[in-house]
Design a protein around this motif. Structure first.
Motif, PDB file in Angstrom:
ATOM      1  N   LYS A  54       0.532  -1.316  -0.011  1.00  0.00           N
ATOM      2  CA  LYS A  54       0.018   0.055  -0.016  1.00  0.00           C
ATOM      3  C   LYS A  54       0.851   1.176  -0.172  1.00  0.00           C
ATOM      4  CE  LYS A  54      -4.228  -1.646   1.577  1.00  0.00           C
ATOM      5  NZ  LYS A  54      -5.149  -1.874   2.902  1.00  0.00           N
ATOM      6  N   LYS A  55       1.922   1.080   0.707  1.00  0.00           N
ATOM      7  CA  LYS A  55       2.882   2.255   0.910  1.00  0.00           C
ATOM      8  C   LYS A  55       3.615   2.485  -0.652  1.00  0.00           C
ATOM      9  CE  LYS A  55       4.652   2.765   5.503  1.00  0.00           C
ATOM     10  NZ  LYS A  55       5.662   2.180   6.259  1.00  0.00           N
ATOM     11  N   ASN A  56       3.677   1.644  -1.187  1.00  0.00           N
ATOM     12  CA  ASN A  56       4.658   1.529  -2.364  1.00  0.00           C
ATOM     13  C   ASN A  56       3.632   1.664  -3.767  1.00  0.00           C
ATOM     14  OD1 ASN A  56       6.944   1.596  -1.448  1.00  0.00           O
ATOM     15  ND2 ASN A  56       7.186  -0.844  -1.329  1.00  0.00           N
ATOM     16  N   LYS A  57       2.312   1.941  -3.729  1.00  0.00           N
ATOM     17  CA  LYS A  57       1.489   2.298  -4.760  1.00  0.00           C
ATOM     18  C   LYS A  57       1.692   1.156  -5.918  1.00  0.00           C
ATOM     19  CE  LYS A  57      -1.386   5.256  -3.421  1.00  0.00           C
ATOM     20  NZ  LYS A  57      -2.930   5.425  -3.440  1.00  0.00           N
ATOM     21  N   ASN A  58       1.520  -0.023  -5.881  1.00  0.00           N
ATOM     22  CA  ASN A  58       1.350  -0.991  -6.963  1.00  0.00           C
ATOM     23  C   ASN A  58       2.703  -1.449  -7.151  1.00  0.00           C
ATOM     24  OD1 ASN A  58      -0.654  -1.450  -8.466  1.00  0.00           O
ATOM     25  ND2 ASN A  58      -0.834   0.501  -9.382  1.00  0.00           N
ATOM     26  N   ASN A  59       3.870  -1.023  -6.601  1.00  0.00           N
ATOM     27  CA  ASN A  59       5.138  -1.669  -6.605  1.00  0.00           C
ATOM     28  C   ASN A  59       5.382  -2.631  -5.544  1.00  0.00           C
ATOM     29  OD1 ASN A  59       6.859  -1.090  -8.661  1.00  0.00           O
ATOM     30  ND2 ASN A  59       6.949   1.077  -7.795  1.00  0.00           N
ATOM     31  N   GLY A  60       4.331  -3.050  -4.725  1.00  0.00           N
ATOM     32  CA  GLY A  60       4.325  -4.234  -3.918  1.00  0.00           C
ATOM     33  C   GLY A  60       3.489  -5.300  -4.202  1.00  0.00           C
ATOM     34  N   MET A  61       3.575  -6.226  -3.465  1.00  0.00           N
ATOM     35  CA  MET A  61       2.909  -7.573  -3.596  1.00  0.00           C
ATOM     36  C   MET A  61       2.734  -8.320  -2.428  1.00  0.00           C
ATOM     37  SD  MET A  61       3.423  -9.274  -7.241  1.00  0.00           S
ATOM     38  CE  MET A  61       2.906 -10.891  -6.627  1.00  0.00           C
ATOM     39  N   VAL A  62       1.752  -9.273  -2.503  1.00  0.00           N
ATOM     40  CA  VAL A  62       1.701 -10.174  -1.389  1.00  0.00           C
ATOM     41  C   VAL A  62       2.166 -11.718  -1.890  1.00  0.00           C
ATOM     42  CG1 VAL A  62       0.155 -11.312   0.235  1.00  0.00           C
ATOM     43  CG2 VAL A  62       0.029  -8.805  -0.233  1.00  0.00           C
ATOM     44  N   TYR A  63       3.076 -12.127  -1.336  1.00  0.00           N
ATOM     45  CA  TYR A  63       3.481 -13.244  -1.516  1.00  0.00           C
ATOM     46  C   TYR A  63       3.040 -14.620  -1.134  1.00  0.00           C
ATOM     47  CZ  TYR A  63       6.497 -10.190  -4.362  1.00  0.00           C
ATOM     48  OH  TYR A  63       6.962  -9.163  -5.261  1.00  0.00           O
ATOM     49  N   VAL A  64       2.217 -14.603   0.001  1.00  0.00           N
ATOM     50  CA  VAL A  64       1.835 -15.733   0.805  1.00  0.00           C
ATOM     51  C   VAL A  64       0.847 -16.335   0.183  1.00  0.00           C
ATOM     52  CG1 VAL A  64       1.083 -16.251   3.098  1.00  0.00           C
ATOM     53  CG2 VAL A  64       2.567 -14.344   2.870  1.00  0.00           C
ATOM     54  N   PHE A  65       1.160 -17.582  -0.051  1.00  0.00           N
ATOM     55  CA  PHE A  65       0.234 -18.572  -1.025  1.00  0.00           C
ATOM     56  C   PHE A  65      -0.363 -19.653   0.191  1.00  0.00           C
ATOM     57  CE2 PHE A  65       1.142 -17.165  -5.112  1.00  0.00           C
ATOM     58  CZ  PHE A  65      -0.045 -17.602  -5.944  1.00  0.00           C
ATOM     59  N   GLU A  66      -1.636 -19.916   0.111  1.00  0.00           N
ATOM     60  CA  GLU A  66      -2.120 -21.164   1.013  1.00  0.00           C
ATOM     61  C   GLU A  66      -1.515 -22.239   0.394  1.00  0.00           C
ATOM     62  OE1 GLU A  66      -6.058 -21.032   2.774  1.00  0.00           O
ATOM     63  OE2 GLU A  66      -6.531 -22.785   1.444  1.00  0.00           O
ATOM     64  N   ASP A  74       5.476 -18.627   2.022  1.00  0.00           N
ATOM     65  CA  ASP A  74       5.884 -17.157   1.781  1.00  0.00           C
ATOM     66  C   ASP A  74       6.822 -17.076   0.612  1.00  0.00           C
ATOM     67  OD1 ASP A  74       6.429 -14.560   1.962  1.00  0.00           O
ATOM     68  OD2 ASP A  74       7.427 -14.611   3.764  1.00  0.00           O
ATOM     69  N   GLY A  75       6.430 -16.637  -0.529  1.00  0.00           N
ATOM     70  CA  GLY A  75       7.366 -16.690  -1.619  1.00  0.00           C
ATOM     71  C   GLY A  75       8.221 -15.535  -1.798  1.00  0.00           C
ATOM     72  N   SER A  76       8.179 -14.727  -0.806  1.00  0.00           N
ATOM     73  CA  SER A  76       9.054 -13.521  -0.875  1.00  0.00           C
ATOM     74  C   SER A  76      10.650 -13.614  -0.658  1.00  0.00           C
ATOM     75  CB  SER A  76       8.494 -12.329  -0.072  1.00  0.00           C
ATOM     76  OG  SER A  76       8.753 -12.588   1.494  1.00  0.00           O
ATOM     77  N   VAL A  77      11.207 -14.856  -1.252  1.00  0.00           N
ATOM     78  CA  VAL A  77      12.411 -15.162  -1.010  1.00  0.00           C
ATOM     79  C   VAL A  77      13.107 -15.102  -2.279  1.00  0.00           C
ATOM     80  CG1 VAL A  77      12.110 -16.706   0.881  1.00  0.00           C
ATOM     81  CG2 VAL A  77      11.832 -17.691  -1.577  1.00  0.00           C
ATOM     82  N   LYS A  78      14.589 -15.032  -2.303  1.00  0.00           N
ATOM     83  CA  LYS A  78      15.223 -14.642  -3.577  1.00  0.00           C
ATOM     84  C   LYS A  78      15.038 -15.774  -4.573  1.00  0.00           C
ATOM     85  CE  LYS A  78      18.760 -10.900  -3.317  1.00  0.00           C
ATOM     86  NZ  LYS A  78      19.370 -10.723  -2.294  1.00  0.00           N
ATOM     87  N   ASN A  79      15.180 -16.753  -4.059  1.00  0.00           N
ATOM     88  CA  ASN A  79      15.253 -18.066  -5.211  1.00  0.00           C
ATOM     89  C   ASN A  79      13.958 -18.459  -5.859  1.00  0.00           C
ATOM     90  OD1 ASN A  79      14.330 -19.009  -2.666  1.00  0.00           O
ATOM     91  ND2 ASN A  79      15.443 -21.207  -3.060  1.00  0.00           N
ATOM     92  N   GLU A 101       3.330 -29.028  -2.983  1.00  0.00           N
ATOM     93  CA  GLU A 101       4.037 -28.248  -3.523  1.00  0.00           C
ATOM     94  C   GLU A 101       3.214 -27.255  -4.594  1.00  0.00           C
ATOM     95  OE1 GLU A 101       8.005 -31.167  -4.506  1.00  0.00           O
ATOM     96  OE2 GLU A 101       6.434 -30.619  -6.222  1.00  0.00           O
ATOM     97  N   ILE A 102       3.633 -26.034  -4.647  1.00  0.00           N
ATOM     98  CA  ILE A 102       2.965 -25.008  -5.336  1.00  0.00           C
ATOM     99  C   ILE A 102       3.582 -24.743  -6.923  1.00  0.00           C
ATOM    100  CG2 ILE A 102       1.888 -22.608  -5.430  1.00  0.00           C
ATOM    101  CD1 ILE A 102       2.181 -22.465  -2.468  1.00  0.00           C
ATOM    102  N   TRP A 103       2.831 -25.118  -7.768  1.00  0.00           N
ATOM    103  CA  TRP A 103       3.393 -24.860  -8.987  1.00  0.00           C
ATOM    104  C   TRP A 103       2.690 -24.153 -10.046  1.00  0.00           C
ATOM    105  CZ3 TRP A 103       7.720 -27.022 -11.315  1.00  0.00           C
ATOM    106  CH2 TRP A 103       8.237 -28.166 -10.757  1.00  0.00           C
ATOM    107  N   VAL A 104       3.359 -23.366 -10.842  1.00  0.00           N
ATOM    108  CA  VAL A 104       2.771 -22.670 -11.779  1.00  0.00           C
ATOM    109  C   VAL A 104       2.609 -23.615 -13.143  1.00  0.00           C
ATOM    110  CG1 VAL A 104       3.132 -20.620 -13.490  1.00  0.00           C
ATOM    111  CG2 VAL A 104       3.747 -20.492 -11.196  1.00  0.00           C
ATOM    112  N   TRP A 105       1.191 -23.712 -13.568  1.00  0.00           N
ATOM    113  CA  TRP A 105       1.125 -24.790 -14.650  1.00  0.00           C
ATOM    114  C   TRP A 105       0.787 -24.023 -16.043  1.00  0.00           C
ATOM    115  CZ3 TRP A 105       0.596 -30.231 -13.737  1.00  0.00           C
ATOM    116  CH2 TRP A 105       0.633 -30.376 -12.393  1.00  0.00           C
ATOM    117  N   ALA A 106       0.862 -24.511 -17.095  1.00  0.00           N
ATOM    118  CA  ALA A 106       0.629 -23.842 -18.569  1.00  0.00           C
ATOM    119  C   ALA A 106      -0.853 -24.236 -18.706  1.00  0.00           C
ATOM    120  CB  ALA A 106       1.551 -24.369 -19.591  1.00  0.00           C
ATOM    121  N   ILE A 107      -1.744 -23.173 -18.938  1.00  0.00           N
ATOM    122  CA  ILE A 107      -3.114 -23.692 -19.107  1.00  0.00           C
ATOM    123  C   ILE A 107      -3.283 -23.292 -20.694  1.00  0.00           C
ATOM    124  CG2 ILE A 107      -4.125 -23.272 -16.762  1.00  0.00           C
ATOM    125  CD1 ILE A 107      -5.062 -20.452 -17.704  1.00  0.00           C
TER     126      ILE A 107
END
Ligand SMILES: [Zn+2]
Length: 162
Positions: A54-66, A74-79, A101-107
């Motif tokens: 909110k402070k960064n106006k659009n430059n921030g994000m939430v990286y916590v996934f259930e 919490d995906g806010s890690v470098k790797n 495991e959380i995966w990004v899949w091609a749809i």
């Protein structure tokens, strides 16, 4: 598994991930890695990330996934390169949990050098106007919003125009 993606400056926002080869629909693209934390800790971290965003106006994000009922990631890690993937209103990927495991899949079929994207799934609240979408797709609704809320958004827009 070979790396089938690479990081590059994106026309959408900051940097993004791009396909290094043609990717078949239904295949795993990249794992969303991070700290495995309890729900309580995940909520705490998400709150901090929301405040920062909110402070960064659009430059921030939430990286916590259930991850499941007990744990979050919490995906806010470098790797965690998956955190560089941009939102799109017409995405070619989706985030799904597979065997803890959380995966990004091609749809969709993804062509080499195409930018990877998924819908961030933000909910519709009073702050949705802060999350402007610049994905550039013909389906773009103008805001980063879960597709479930698109009808609501359309109604709100209509009200405004009248
Ligand atoms: Zn969009």
């Amino acid at each position: 598994m070979d790396k089938i993606w690479h990081k590059k400056k994106s026309g959408v926002h900051g940097s993004g991930l791009f396909a290094s080869q043609n990717i078949k629909k239904g295949s795993k693209v990249i794992e969303y890695v991070g700290d495995k934390v309890t729900k309580k800790e995940g909520d705490r971290r998400a709150d901090i990330q929301i405040k920062k965003a909110k402070k960064n106006k659009n430059n921030g994000m939430v990286y916590v996934f259930e991850l499941n009922k007990r744990y979050d990631i919490d995906g806010s890690v470098k790797n965690n390169y998956a955190r560089h993937i941009n939102h799109s209103c017409n995405p070619n990927c989706e985030v799904e949990i597979d065997n803890s495991e959380i995966w990004v899949w091609a749809i969709k079929k993804i062509k080499r050098n195409e930018e990877l994207s998924y819908n961030y799934g933000y909910s519709y609240d009073e702050d949705y106007v802060d999350h402007i979408c610049k994905c550039g797709s013909s389906k773009c609704v103008g805001y980063i919003l879960d597709e479930d809320y698109w009808p609501k958004l359309k109604k709100a827009k209509k009200k405004k125009d009248n």
